[in-house]
Design a protein around this motif. Sequence first.
Motif, mmCIF file in Angstrom:
data_model
loop_
_atom_site.group_PDB
_atom_site.id
_atom_site.type_symbol
_atom_site.label_atom_id
_atom_site.label_comp_id
_atom_site.label_asym_id
_atom_site.label_seq_id
_atom_site.Cartn_x
_atom_site.Cartn_y
_atom_site.Cartn_z
ATOM 1 N N SER A 105 0.824 -1.213 0.000
ATOM 2 C CA SER A 105 0.000 0.000 0.000
ATOM 3 C C SER A 105 0.856 1.261 0.000
ATOM 4 C CB SER A 105 -0.922 0.019 1.239
ATOM 5 O OG SER A 105 -1.820 -1.065 1.222
ATOM 6 N N MET A 106 2.044 1.159 0.604
ATOM 7 C CA MET A 106 2.950 2.314 0.666
ATOM 8 C C MET A 106 3.841 2.402 -0.575
ATOM 9 S SD MET A 106 4.028 1.984 4.709
ATOM 10 C CE MET A 106 4.781 3.606 4.895
ATOM 11 N N GLN A 107 3.627 1.502 -1.547
ATOM 12 C CA GLN A 107 4.386 1.447 -2.801
ATOM 13 C C GLN A 107 5.868 1.149 -2.554
ATOM 14 O OE1 GLN A 107 3.533 4.850 -5.303
ATOM 15 N NE2 GLN A 107 1.351 4.805 -4.810
ATOM 16 N N ARG A 108 6.146 0.402 -1.514
ATOM 17 C CA ARG A 108 7.511 -0.045 -1.208
ATOM 18 C C ARG A 108 7.560 -1.537 -1.573
ATOM 19 N NH1 ARG A 108 7.871 2.447 4.821
ATOM 20 N NH2 ARG A 108 9.598 0.952 5.010
ATOM 21 N N TYR A 109 7.582 -1.799 -2.873
ATOM 22 C CA TYR A 109 7.288 -3.124 -3.385
ATOM 23 C C TYR A 109 8.371 -4.155 -3.073
ATOM 24 C CZ TYR A 109 3.820 -0.358 -5.893
ATOM 25 O OH TYR A 109 2.799 0.501 -6.208
ATOM 26 N N GLU A 110 9.642 -3.759 -3.139
ATOM 27 C CA GLU A 110 10.697 -4.720 -2.834
ATOM 28 C C GLU A 110 10.634 -5.154 -1.381
ATOM 29 O OE1 GLU A 110 11.131 -1.994 -4.581
ATOM 30 O OE2 GLU A 110 11.527 -2.903 -6.553
ATOM 31 N N GLU A 111 10.339 -4.206 -0.482
ATOM 32 C CA GLU A 111 10.199 -4.557 0.933
ATOM 33 C C GLU A 111 8.970 -5.441 1.147
ATOM 34 O OE1 GLU A 111 11.320 -1.058 3.736
ATOM 35 O OE2 GLU A 111 10.779 -0.156 1.800
ATOM 36 N N ALA A 112 7.915 -5.146 0.414
ATOM 37 C CA ALA A 112 6.711 -5.972 0.514
ATOM 38 C C ALA A 112 7.017 -7.407 0.077
ATOM 39 C CB ALA A 112 5.595 -5.390 -0.355
ATOM 40 N N GLU A 113 7.755 -7.547 -1.027
ATOM 41 C CA GLU A 113 8.122 -8.872 -1.527
ATOM 42 C C GLU A 113 8.934 -9.638 -0.479
ATOM 43 O OE1 GLU A 113 10.220 -10.789 -5.510
ATOM 44 O OE2 GLU A 113 10.797 -8.775 -4.842
ATOM 45 N N LEU A 114 9.880 -8.956 0.156
ATOM 46 C CA LEU A 114 10.715 -9.598 1.167
ATOM 47 C C LEU A 114 9.868 -10.106 2.339
ATOM 48 C CD1 LEU A 114 13.490 -10.293 2.336
ATOM 49 C CD2 LEU A 114 13.585 -7.962 3.280
ATOM 50 N N MET A 115 8.916 -9.286 2.788
ATOM 51 C CA MET A 115 8.066 -9.683 3.910
ATOM 52 C C MET A 115 7.202 -10.895 3.560
ATOM 53 S SD MET A 115 8.801 -7.650 6.429
ATOM 54 C CE MET A 115 10.488 -7.712 5.808
ATOM 55 N N HIS A 116 6.614 -10.891 2.371
ATOM 56 C CA HIS A 116 5.780 -12.020 1.958
ATOM 57 C C HIS A 116 6.612 -13.293 1.818
ATOM 58 C CE1 HIS A 116 2.113 -9.844 1.614
ATOM 59 N NE2 HIS A 116 2.465 -9.104 0.580
ATOM 60 N N CYS A 117 7.794 -13.173 1.297
ATOM 61 C CA CYS A 117 8.646 -14.355 1.136
ATOM 62 C C CYS A 117 9.048 -14.930 2.498
ATOM 63 C CB CYS A 117 9.889 -14.015 0.307
ATOM 64 S SG CYS A 117 9.532 -13.745 -1.449
ATOM 65 N N LYS A 118 9.320 -14.046 3.453
ATOM 66 C CA LYS A 118 9.629 -14.516 4.807
ATOM 67 C C LYS A 118 8.443 -15.261 5.400
ATOM 68 C CE LYS A 118 13.160 -11.359 6.610
ATOM 69 N NZ LYS A 118 13.497 -10.430 7.732
ATOM 70 N N ALA A 119 7.253 -14.687 5.219
ATOM 71 C CA ALA A 119 6.042 -15.320 5.760
ATOM 72 C C ALA A 119 5.836 -16.699 5.152
ATOM 73 C CB ALA A 119 4.827 -14.431 5.493
ATOM 74 N N ILE A 120 6.002 -16.808 3.830
ATOM 75 C CA ILE A 120 5.812 -18.095 3.150
ATOM 76 C C ILE A 120 6.824 -19.126 3.635
ATOM 77 C CG2 ILE A 120 5.949 -19.273 0.919
ATOM 78 C CD1 ILE A 120 4.878 -16.664 -0.347
ATOM 79 N N LYS A 121 8.078 -18.717 3.739
ATOM 80 C CA LYS A 121 9.143 -19.648 4.146
ATOM 81 C C LYS A 121 8.867 -20.222 5.537
ATOM 82 C CE LYS A 121 14.202 -19.944 4.491
ATOM 83 N NZ LYS A 121 14.298 -20.420 5.884
ATOM 84 N N ILE A 122 8.510 -19.366 6.478
ATOM 85 C CA ILE A 122 8.252 -19.823 7.849
ATOM 86 C C ILE A 122 7.040 -20.743 7.893
ATOM 87 C CG2 ILE A 122 7.596 -19.082 10.174
ATOM 88 C CD1 ILE A 122 9.170 -16.475 9.621
#
Length: 624
Positions: free
Chosen positions: A481-498
């Motif tokens: 939502s804040m248009q910080r897409y690379e950071e958003a991608e990193l957070m989602h990938c962390k969530a998926i991995k865990i």
Amino acid sequence: MARALNWVPDTLYNMTISSVVSNYNSKQNDLQLLPDNVRFDIYYELYIQGRLCDLAIQCRKLDVFAKMLTVADKRNLLHHCFQALMDHGSQVADSLSKAYVQFCQQFINNGVVIGKDAAVKIGFSLGGFLNDAGWFENCEKVLTACLQLCTLVDETPSAIKTLDCCIRLLHVRNAFCKFDDADVTYQQSLLIVERLKCESLVPNLAALYAEFSLLFFVKSYYDLAYHWSYLAMKELNSNLPPKVIIDVLRQAAKACVVKREFKRSELLIKQAVYMAREHFGCLHTKFSDALIDFGFFLLNIDCVAHSVQVYQVISDSGLGLKTVQPISLLDNITPIEDSDEKSSFLVLGSCQVALDIRKCTFGGKNIHVAVAHEDLAYASYVNEYSSGKFQDAQLHADKAMDIMCRLLPADHLLLASSKRVKALILEEIAIDNQDKAIERQQLLEAQELHLSALEMAKKAFGERNVQTAKHYGNLGRLYQSMQRYEEAELMHCKAIKIKEELLGLEDYEVSLSVGHLASLYNYDMNKYDQAKELYLRSIAIGRKLFGDGYSGLEYDYRGLIRVYSMLDDYAKISEYNAVYHHWKHLRDSTEARQTNPLQFDQRPMSVEEIVQQFLAMDQSNVVR
């Protein structure tokens, strides 16, 4: 004459109570000569007349309050008095817990065992009241001292009493998120059980196993939570107290939900609601607890229910509510993208009733009330997601935060959930705001809340935990939502991995995070090939768990059609348009087949029947 004036004279008893209170200063020393129930009525009249200072002086005395606790049929009235004193600043909970600790210390220091059993009984009664009232820290102090008292004598009868105390202590530590201390009590309980097994003197362990299940449930160790709840169910019998039976059913139902054993969960939570209503009545907090857990079940099963069911729940609860407002259920429930609007509306009714019961019992500034406000805030957020009308959600989120900030330390884990809910609501409000400066301010506030909640979760559970993963996912959506897409991608990938490591590749939680990442790739990062694979994976998991008519598939189908449009794959566009229309037909058919989930015109089943049906069900049953 009285009838002509529409006036009914008071009873002689009530007039006498009022007279004593009017002359309280001169009569207070003689009150100890009166029966406990009469003394209780005098103290309650002090509360009615607003003489809280006089009431506080008496309630701080351990011997006086212990006798008030013996008047069991007026427990709700005692809660009213107690909460009024706490709101008044009288600190009676601190006074009573300190008095009891000092009382126990006399036995411990002198090694005296005469009178110990009576002291333990007082500890159980006082600790139980403080737990029910939501004063968990004081309850823990009482039960910790009580546990020391129980271990003074190393004999088998004392071991049974010690185990009973461990059950109570584990419950309050679970409720207050003191997981390290709860782990100690868990290990201590196991040792006591092994000792009793060696002597063939093991008591019924249903309550203990349910507390073990709750400990692992709140820590997101779902396999262990399910294991212990299954054992608790096998221990159930009709000779146990109704409260124990209801609490075992509630906890087993929640453990079944997170393991996707929906048929079992449905059986257990419905029977818990029916039993709570029959044994305790529709205005009791135990009924409110069961209703909230019923809402937890509904939000996880993709239930579609007609809004009239909300009014059925409220009408049968006897509360006479004229409006239904929104709410929701904390960290383990279905996120907004995958909750059906009508399902959430049904949850609203259940949780609104629960909130009203708790406010009626405890007043406004109580931890139980704060949690109910938080639930209501989330459900309102879910219910109004498509409309964008988040005023009610924000109101209840603010109330929850306000109460918790007054009662809890700034870093307490219970605040993490409230911060998460408030951040989710703020994010949606910000997105709809036309003033870019205000939007940025609200998004930054949401970020601060999410980051704080994440740090609390990491401190309590560590990095490798489902709750931590969920907070990463929330940050991923916010950064999108804040248009910080690379950071958003990193957070989602962390969530998926865990989640994949802890829950497996085909768990529902995994599908949610996969769907979020697919949306990011599709709508904001132009990674269409990756988005396509993620959407297909999310769809496969959703259909496997919930069937072809699962409501959450709508977002994946629509996203996938857009992906194929961007890839100019017209054959797939046609194929998935057809699939999407077939899905809509299935949803309409599913809604038409919905029946009322609660039938208050029927009595609960016997405990033996419930256990038999529970054990007979095949695993992996799914509500379709």
